[in-house]
Design a protein around this motif. Structure first.
Motif, PDB file in Angstrom:
ATOM      1  N   ASN A   7       0.829  -1.195   0.000  1.00  0.00           N
ATOM      2  CA  ASN A   7       0.000   0.000   0.000  1.00  0.00           C
ATOM      3  C   ASN A   7       0.877   1.264   0.000  1.00  0.00           C
ATOM      4  OD1 ASN A   7      -1.969   1.911   0.448  1.00  0.00           O
ATOM      5  ND2 ASN A   7      -2.793   0.915   2.270  1.00  0.00           N
ATOM      6  N   PRO A   8       0.561   2.267  -0.821  1.00  0.00           N
ATOM      7  CA  PRO A   8       1.377   3.488  -0.840  1.00  0.00           C
ATOM      8  C   PRO A   8       1.337   4.263   0.472  1.00  0.00           C
ATOM      9  CG  PRO A   8      -0.521   3.715  -2.265  1.00  0.00           C
ATOM     10  CD  PRO A   8      -0.460   2.283  -1.858  1.00  0.00           C
ATOM     11  N   LYS A   9       0.301   4.092   1.279  1.00  0.00           N
ATOM     12  CA  LYS A   9       0.263   4.748   2.585  1.00  0.00           C
ATOM     13  C   LYS A   9       1.349   4.186   3.494  1.00  0.00           C
ATOM     14  CE  LYS A   9      -4.625   5.831   2.565  1.00  0.00           C
ATOM     15  NZ  LYS A   9      -5.929   5.586   3.194  1.00  0.00           N
ATOM     16  N   HIS A  10       1.662   2.920   3.322  1.00  0.00           N
ATOM     17  CA  HIS A  10       2.689   2.277   4.138  1.00  0.00           C
ATOM     18  C   HIS A  10       4.095   2.621   3.638  1.00  0.00           C
ATOM     19  CE1 HIS A  10       5.209  -1.043   5.632  1.00  0.00           C
ATOM     20  NE2 HIS A  10       4.437  -0.959   6.689  1.00  0.00           N
ATOM     21  N   THR A  11       4.282   2.689   2.324  1.00  0.00           N
ATOM     22  CA  THR A  11       5.606   2.942   1.760  1.00  0.00           C
ATOM     23  C   THR A  11       5.922   4.427   1.641  1.00  0.00           C
ATOM     24  OG1 THR A  11       4.709   2.824  -0.475  1.00  0.00           O
ATOM     25  CG2 THR A  11       5.660   0.807   0.434  1.00  0.00           C
ATOM     26  N   GLY A  12       4.894   5.283   1.562  1.00  0.00           N
ATOM     27  CA  GLY A  12       5.108   6.717   1.450  1.00  0.00           C
ATOM     28  C   GLY A  12       5.428   7.188   0.043  1.00  0.00           C
ATOM     29  N   ILE A  13       4.982   6.448  -0.959  1.00  0.00           N
ATOM     30  CA  ILE A  13       5.252   6.801  -2.349  1.00  0.00           C
ATOM     31  C   ILE A  13       4.107   7.655  -2.889  1.00  0.00           C
ATOM     32  CG2 ILE A  13       5.555   5.860  -4.668  1.00  0.00           C
ATOM     33  CD1 ILE A  13       6.855   3.490  -3.448  1.00  0.00           C
ATOM     34  N   CYS A  14       4.458   8.660  -3.688  1.00  0.00           N
ATOM     35  CA  CYS A  14       3.434   9.516  -4.281  1.00  0.00           C
ATOM     36  C   CYS A  14       2.647   8.730  -5.336  1.00  0.00           C
ATOM     37  CB  CYS A  14       4.055  10.768  -4.884  1.00  0.00           C
ATOM     38  SG  CYS A  14       5.128  10.481  -6.284  1.00  0.00           S
ATOM     39  N   SER A  15       1.487   9.252  -5.709  1.00  0.00           N
ATOM     40  CA  SER A  15       0.597   8.519  -6.609  1.00  0.00           C
ATOM     41  C   SER A  15       1.197   8.337  -8.004  1.00  0.00           C
ATOM     42  CB  SER A  15      -0.752   9.222  -6.708  1.00  0.00           C
ATOM     43  OG  SER A  15      -0.588  10.532  -7.183  1.00  0.00           O
ATOM     44  N   LYS A  16       1.946   9.306  -8.474  1.00  0.00           N
ATOM     45  CA  LYS A  16       2.588   9.207  -9.790  1.00  0.00           C
ATOM     46  C   LYS A  16       3.552   8.028  -9.838  1.00  0.00           C
ATOM     47  CE  LYS A  16       6.139  11.618 -12.363  1.00  0.00           C
ATOM     48  NZ  LYS A  16       6.974  12.813 -12.389  1.00  0.00           N
ATOM     49  N   HIS A  17       4.404   7.931  -8.812  1.00  0.00           N
ATOM     50  CA  HIS A  17       5.375   6.845  -8.792  1.00  0.00           C
ATOM     51  C   HIS A  17       4.746   5.513  -8.399  1.00  0.00           C
ATOM     52  CE1 HIS A  17       8.414  10.198  -8.663  1.00  0.00           C
ATOM     53  NE2 HIS A  17       8.833   9.428  -9.651  1.00  0.00           N
ATOM     54  N   GLN A  18       3.644   5.531  -7.658  1.00  0.00           N
ATOM     55  CA  GLN A  18       2.956   4.288  -7.335  1.00  0.00           C
ATOM     56  C   GLN A  18       2.390   3.647  -8.598  1.00  0.00           C
ATOM     57  OE1 GLN A  18       2.832   2.659  -4.494  1.00  0.00           O
ATOM     58  NE2 GLN A  18       1.487   1.058  -5.247  1.00  0.00           N
ATOM     59  N   ARG A  19       1.867   4.461  -9.503  1.00  0.00           N
ATOM     60  CA  ARG A  19       1.360   3.926 -10.765  1.00  0.00           C
ATOM     61  C   ARG A  19       2.489   3.331 -11.598  1.00  0.00           C
ATOM     62  NH1 ARG A  19      -1.827   8.645 -10.371  1.00  0.00           N
ATOM     63  NH2 ARG A  19      -0.409   9.797 -11.718  1.00  0.00           N
ATOM     64  N   GLN A  20       3.634   4.034 -11.663  1.00  0.00           N
ATOM     65  CA  GLN A  20       4.781   3.511 -12.408  1.00  0.00           C
ATOM     66  C   GLN A  20       5.315   2.237 -11.765  1.00  0.00           C
ATOM     67  OE1 GLN A  20       7.782   6.515 -12.776  1.00  0.00           O
ATOM     68  NE2 GLN A  20       6.541   7.818 -14.092  1.00  0.00           N
ATOM     69  N   LEU A  21       5.351   2.213 -10.423  1.00  0.00           N
ATOM     70  CA  LEU A  21       5.856   1.058  -9.698  1.00  0.00           C
ATOM     71  C   LEU A  21       4.981  -0.163  -9.925  1.00  0.00           C
ATOM     72  CD1 LEU A  21       7.883  -0.022  -7.524  1.00  0.00           C
ATOM     73  CD2 LEU A  21       6.138   0.583  -5.860  1.00  0.00           C
ATOM     74  N   SER A  22       3.664   0.007  -9.842  1.00  0.00           N
ATOM     75  CA  SER A  22       2.775  -1.134 -10.038  1.00  0.00           C
ATOM     76  C   SER A  22       2.882  -1.671 -11.460  1.00  0.00           C
ATOM     77  CB  SER A  22       1.336  -0.767  -9.707  1.00  0.00           C
ATOM     78  OG  SER A  22       0.864   0.203 -10.589  1.00  0.00           O
ATOM     79  N   GLN A  23       3.031  -0.781 -12.433  1.00  0.00           N
ATOM     80  CA  GLN A  23       3.197  -1.211 -13.825  1.00  0.00           C
ATOM     81  C   GLN A  23       4.511  -1.979 -13.994  1.00  0.00           C
ATOM     82  OE1 GLN A  23       0.685  -0.635 -15.822  1.00  0.00           O
ATOM     83  NE2 GLN A  23       1.580  -1.682 -17.552  1.00  0.00           N
ATOM     84  N   ALA A  24       5.583  -1.514 -13.355  1.00  0.00           N
ATOM     85  CA  ALA A  24       6.883  -2.191 -13.451  1.00  0.00           C
ATOM     86  C   ALA A  24       6.842  -3.555 -12.778  1.00  0.00           C
ATOM     87  CB  ALA A  24       7.970  -1.325 -12.817  1.00  0.00           C
ATOM     88  N   ILE A  25       6.165  -3.659 -11.639  1.00  0.00           N
ATOM     89  CA  ILE A  25       6.053  -4.949 -10.949  1.00  0.00           C
ATOM     90  C   ILE A  25       5.256  -5.933 -11.790  1.00  0.00           C
ATOM     91  CG2 ILE A  25       5.015  -6.096  -8.951  1.00  0.00           C
ATOM     92  CD1 ILE A  25       5.823  -3.650  -7.287  1.00  0.00           C
ATOM     93  N   LYS A  26       4.178  -5.469 -12.398  1.00  0.00           N
ATOM     94  CA  LYS A  26       3.363  -6.342 -13.241  1.00  0.00           C
ATOM     95  C   LYS A  26       4.145  -6.815 -14.468  1.00  0.00           C
ATOM     96  CE  LYS A  26      -0.913  -4.268 -11.686  1.00  0.00           C
ATOM     97  NZ  LYS A  26      -2.033  -3.367 -12.014  1.00  0.00           N
ATOM     98  N   ARG A  27       4.938  -5.923 -15.057  1.00  0.00           N
ATOM     99  CA  ARG A  27       5.763  -6.319 -16.206  1.00  0.00           C
ATOM    100  C   ARG A  27       6.824  -7.329 -15.800  1.00  0.00           C
ATOM    101  NH1 ARG A  27       6.452  -0.426 -18.972  1.00  0.00           N
ATOM    102  NH2 ARG A  27       4.486  -0.460 -20.090  1.00  0.00           N
ATOM    103  N   ALA A  28       7.437  -7.119 -14.632  1.00  0.00           N
ATOM    104  CA  ALA A  28       8.461  -8.046 -14.147  1.00  0.00           C
ATOM    105  C   ALA A  28       7.851  -9.413 -13.863  1.00  0.00           C
ATOM    106  CB  ALA A  28       9.118  -7.490 -12.890  1.00  0.00           C
TER     107      ALA A  28
END
Length: 66
Positions: free
Chosen positions: A34-55
């Motif tokens: 959850n981004p509330k737990h990690t402290g990541i902004c919404s822009k980077h959370q979207r990029q991060l989730s896309q990168a994890i799904k691709r990996a």
């Protein structure tokens, strides 16, 4: 409030091949944390989730851990 990890590192894009970085943002059951737990902004959370799904599709990260 925490500052976003990727904003502080001045990261433009998140690479799906950087498995060690992506593992930091997945739980023990290989779920995206959850981004509330990690402290990541919404822009980077979207990029991060896309990168994890691709990996996951490329076989670099597991879908589920036992």
């Amino acid at each position: 409030m925490r500052q976003c990890f990727f904003c502080s590192q001045n990261t433009k894009t998140i690479d799906y091949k950087d498995v060690d970085l992506l593992k930091r943002f997945t739980s023990g059951q290989a779920k995206i944390v959850n981004p509330k737990h990690t402290g990541i902004c919404s822009k980077h959370q979207r990029q991060l989730s896309q990168a994890i799904k691709r990996a996951r599709l490329m076989g670099l990260l597991p879908f589920v851990r036992k």
